[in-house]
Design an enzyme around this catalytic site. Sequence first.
Site, PDB file in Angstrom:
ATOM      1  N   HIS A 134      -4.838   2.787  -6.703  1.00 50.01           N
ATOM      2  CA  HIS A 134      -4.748   1.941  -7.886  1.00 50.01           C
ATOM      3  C   HIS A 134      -6.071   1.219  -8.169  1.00 50.01           C
ATOM      4  O   HIS A 134      -6.492   1.105  -9.306  1.00 50.01           O
ATOM      5  CB  HIS A 134      -3.630   0.919  -7.663  1.00 50.01           C
ATOM      6  CG  HIS A 134      -3.301   0.101  -8.864  1.00 50.01           C
ATOM      7  ND1 HIS A 134      -2.428   0.534  -9.829  1.00 50.01           N
ATOM      8  CD2 HIS A 134      -3.739  -1.118  -9.261  1.00 50.01           C
ATOM      9  CE1 HIS A 134      -2.334  -0.388 -10.763  1.00 50.01           C
ATOM     10  NE2 HIS A 134      -3.112  -1.401 -10.448  1.00 50.01           N
ATOM     11  N   HIS A 155       2.909  -0.482 -15.316  1.00 52.25           N
ATOM     12  CA  HIS A 155       3.615  -1.234 -14.283  1.00 52.25           C
ATOM     13  C   HIS A 155       4.877  -0.448 -13.931  1.00 52.25           C
ATOM     14  O   HIS A 155       5.994  -0.954 -13.997  1.00 52.25           O
ATOM     15  CB  HIS A 155       3.921  -2.660 -14.748  1.00 52.25           C
ATOM     16  CG  HIS A 155       3.451  -3.697 -13.776  1.00 52.25           C
ATOM     17  ND1 HIS A 155       4.055  -4.905 -13.580  1.00 52.25           N
ATOM     18  CD2 HIS A 155       2.420  -3.678 -12.899  1.00 52.25           C
ATOM     19  CE1 HIS A 155       3.407  -5.590 -12.666  1.00 52.25           C
ATOM     20  NE2 HIS A 155       2.421  -4.860 -12.231  1.00 52.25           N
TER      21      HIS A 155
END
Lengths: 732, 232
Positions: A49, A95
């Site tokens: 990420h 998300h």
Amino acid sequence: MARTEPQITPDLVAEHGLKPDEYQRILKLIGREPTFTELGIFSAMWNEHCSYKSSRLHLRKLPTKAPWVIQGPGENAGVIDIGDGLACVFKMESHNHPSFIEPYQGAGTGVGGILRDVFTMGARPIACLNLLRFGAPDHPKTRHLVSGVVAGIGGYGNSFGVPTVGGSVNFHTRYDGNILVNAMAVGIAKADSIFYAKATGVGRPIVYLGSKTGRDGIHGATMASASFEANAEEKRPTVQVGDPFSEKLLLEACLEIMAKGCVIAIQDMGAAGLTSSAVEMGAKGNLGIELDLDSVPCREEGMSAYEMMLSESQERMLMVLDPAKEAEAEAVFRKWGLDFAIVGKTTDTLRFVVKHQGEIKADLPIMELGDEAPLYDRPHVKTPAKPVIATGDVKPPMNHAAALVQLIGSPDLCSKRWVWEQYDHLILGNTVQQPGGDAAVVRIGDGPVGLAMCTDVTQRYCEADPVQGGRQAVAEAWRNITAVGALPLALTDNLNFGNPEKPEYMGQFVGCLEGIGDAARALDFPIVSGNVSLYNETQGRGILPTPSIGGVGKIDDVSKAASLSFKAAGEEILLIGETQGWLGQSMYLWQICGREEGAPPPVDLTAERRNGDFVRGLIHAGHVTAVHDLSDGGLAVALAEMAMAGKIGATLSVSGDHGFLFGEDQARYVVTATSAKAGEIESAARAAGVPVTRIGKTGGDTLNLAGEAPISIAELVHAHEDWLPVYMSSSK
Amino acid sequence: MNAAVLLFPGLNRETDAMRALQQATGKKPNLVWHADHDLPAGTDLVLVPGGFSYGDYLRCGAIAGRANIMDAVRKHAERGGLVIGICNGFQILCESGLLPGVLMRNRDLRFICKMQNLKVERADTSFTQSYQQGQIIKVCIAHGEGNYVCDDETLKRLEGEGRVAFRYCDDKGVVGGLANPNGSRNDIAGIYSDKLNVLGMMPHPENLIDPLIGGIDGRGLFDSMAQFKSAA
């Protein structure tokens, strides 16, 4: 009270998501065993990420520049010049994993995170959008996830006070165990006062702003960088909890101190919290950073250095302050009731030093934390080409009128009113075109300039042919912005894919990126910001490749914006662009024939640009009364949407087969014009080499496809509007 | 006409309200911070805008209703000055005792934002004199807790004293039924105080002041207030 820190063992390293060879890299880099806190810092910085270790190599190939691009990828958000001394700041971010685990908080903090990215740069947010992908409607978790995600997005954005003006909601069984929640925010700043993360000056105070640090979200970014197994719910404690009220205060306080000239550098604490923000500020400025954690405002007592460095508590910022303005800045934060604490300083050592209770908990080379992160050229295989499906090989299982009613009421094509009525889309009083059109149009201040914005991707095309799918996602965003009369300027991408360690999924990623790059270059539509979300799979099954595109364009006068509703009876309907009747991967083939097959429609970028520029010209000249781009469901669905929006029917004078009515050939639009103007449009189109066909006239209260029984608009509206509310209110 | 717009932490429609006031009065309203004790001298109208004061984490409006500035607002109202609360502002006026009743969660338990028709119950107040009695106006709503509730006695008084300002209706003026978006008693969208100088309403007239942005049916309210001049 110091607690004993765990021994560094291979198991502990693995729990931190670091592979054995990555751990060896750490040992080599620092020449000793890391402390527990340092191990945590490496895991935060080197996960997928934050490090983009699988994607960096390919992202570099994307076009990111244009004369109007002020800041491309690599900062909190992208920035483009929109004239009049103003800049547009925007980005989209995922998300996904948090939203699957805890939909309300996961989606809400997704919105909060992207808003912070935008106002960190000195911009006031003026609009939010999103792109949502859920599992099959009959999957037992889908209803709960839709309900929670939509409420979470609304709960955060509504309270923060920014209109949520557009988005996209689709369903497919491949998202059953891994939904997608991609949130986009758009803000406006003065072009000459954009704020960046790059720290400057040695010995300057580093200030912590916003909410207190708690034990929430620890290892959130690591969780987001792993595939889900069956026990995903056990990871609920890694999901952060959002507080839109604090974020609203943080926005006002940050913009106030920026206006007072207090801020030298600023970075929001997003993924990997204090670690990532501090390292980024130092590394970008070629400076060391020293943090004293004793000064960090904490929500609970006894937090360790490890926990503080990895907490992903929301609504926090880190800033390098002009020392002369310390008192002034602090007063602003006290007024808004927010924490303000000096937690460290910039140094000339190029070390990232973390102190806590008199001990040095970490002492690492700051540049290498980012620069030396692993970089992988993952093996990838090309997706095999699918056969082109001829219209003749698709037997219509029902008449075309019945197929249209079924399509318009299908989960992907039905009205999403149930969703967007839960979002405040009217606050700030500048929403010229609200959700439900091709692109949202938001006026800037008192106008007349406005921005058009949209989110798009057709994941079934990307699955069948990643290169064409990537092209199509960009082309459709460009087309949607064009269809309201705006000039597309730049895009943000949110690349959602499966496990990059599997060559077929890595191949989808590489292919889609190639397509996105092609289209962005051909359409002068550069990528200025983005986010990569890999490992979107559950129990070994990847999602459909979903490179979401968020597009932004500019319209000089919002009063000239076009909309898709039919405006009057007796007007000519013209089809712009070439129609072959492409049924492969179409909604018709999937929803009506139950077949997810074939090659997707090819995207001719030259035609795309030529036809789009032509349509935009018609809008600017005031020649057309309604404009709609053709996408899912093809011509028939587009006409039905125009009829429903305008409460005016239409009669097609041209007859055609199911390929003509439902084919999804690209680079097409439907426009309406008065009879007088229609002739002018035809001759202009001929001169420009743009295919144009008169296909019928508006009027009446039915939609009449040639050779089919009339369909009343009321019946269409009923099918279109009812599916989602009925689905959401049924108990199972 | 001098207007003051109150600012509590978490409110977010203050700029929308100020824009509408400025359009109607030609003057920029004063923005007044919640911790202040006094309104600017010469204030004729106090507007409490919408949003989420203190995050609505306690009962909506409960914390703001007890802020310093609300003592000054109560005194202003007692002197006959105008006070209007919109959305969260309506909730704050109820919590501060300036208006009776309370706003509960919407009937369907969801936040709802959409265009909404209202019926103007009377056009003889300082807030509605630019409208016609019975006029149907199209404004918008954006709230999660707009379900007006009060006891039977209060409802009887409100109805008997002509203190219902607006009711939810459809585009033909038919009140109630599916046109009531949140379950409010008697389809109430807004109410007056007993002296008709305090108005609380859930819908947002401040967002309907521009033909490009949904229409101008909200202007009447601001034009009406702009004509007000306090006796004092």
